[in-house]
Design an enzyme around this catalytic site. Sequence first.
Site, PDB file in Angstrom:
ATOM      1  N   LYS A  13       0.808  -1.216   0.000  1.00  0.00           N
ATOM      2  CA  LYS A  13       0.000   0.000   0.000  1.00  0.00           C
ATOM      3  C   LYS A  13       0.850   1.280   0.000  1.00  0.00           C
ATOM      4  CE  LYS A  13      -2.711  -0.385   3.375  1.00  0.00           C
ATOM      5  NZ  LYS A  13      -2.871   0.766   4.296  1.00  0.00           N
ATOM      6  N   ARG A 127      10.478 -11.803   4.847  1.00  0.00           N
ATOM      7  CA  ARG A 127      11.393 -10.655   4.939  1.00  0.00           C
ATOM      8  C   ARG A 127      12.544 -10.928   5.891  1.00  0.00           C
ATOM      9  NH1 ARG A 127       7.365  -6.052   6.513  1.00  0.00           N
ATOM     10  NH2 ARG A 127       6.267  -5.854   4.539  1.00  0.00           N
ATOM     11  N   ARG A 172      -2.397  -9.617  12.532  1.00  0.00           N
ATOM     12  CA  ARG A 172      -2.644  -8.329  11.872  1.00  0.00           C
ATOM     13  C   ARG A 172      -3.723  -8.471  10.801  1.00  0.00           C
ATOM     14  NH1 ARG A 172       3.160  -6.756   9.985  1.00  0.00           N
ATOM     15  NH2 ARG A 172       2.120  -5.068   8.894  1.00  0.00           N
TER      16      ARG A 172
END
Length: 217
Positions: A13, A127, A172
């Site tokens: 985003k 990540r 989340r």
Amino acid sequence: MRIVLVGPPGAGKGTQAAFLAKNLSIPHISTGDLFRANISQQTELGKLAKSYMDAGNLVPDEVTIGMAKDRMEQPDAENGFLLDGFPRNVSQAEALDEMLKTEGMKLDGVLDLEVPEDEVVKRIAGRRICRKDSSHVFHVTYSKPKTDGVCDVCGGELYQREDDSEDTVRKRLEVYHTQTEPIIDYYKAQGLVVTISALGKVDEVTKRAMAALQGDA
Ligand SMILES: [Zn+2]
């Protein structure tokens, strides 16, 4: 153009918001930046927000709404803006509508970035960040370091942030489903939502988003 960007964590985003805002010549207003700016400039709202955060509490909607309102009243936002991270629940969306109505304005579109849940988990949980410099970011699948666990840039050790663990990502996502996703239905009822897939290269997603927004505006 007044646009709201919605999408789950891991949808890219922030990256898309920056490119779209530039292409459309409107400011990119992100909640993260609003908080940082208000706190560093020690505005009343910033001090209030900080007091909640320091106590480990969520910042109430009114405070976030107040910051967003101040920002949207700046001269550079006169011809539009792209909101990223706000509204993040229906009550904030209602407050935004009220705010715009008072000014005789309305939203032009809500861009919904869609990513399959497993892809979100893969993107975030893969990540790896360098311990020496957190701007050195790798990914176990998409951007592999030459040697496992070692930063290509500086040789530092790569690790997974706690925020990026699969458990945290799933939590989340759960918050996103219960708190934020309902705003998509809220805006659908106003005929404002355009949904695009956020899969693929960054520039491909930007192109898709521009086409969707311009086709709909
Ligand atoms: Zn490094």
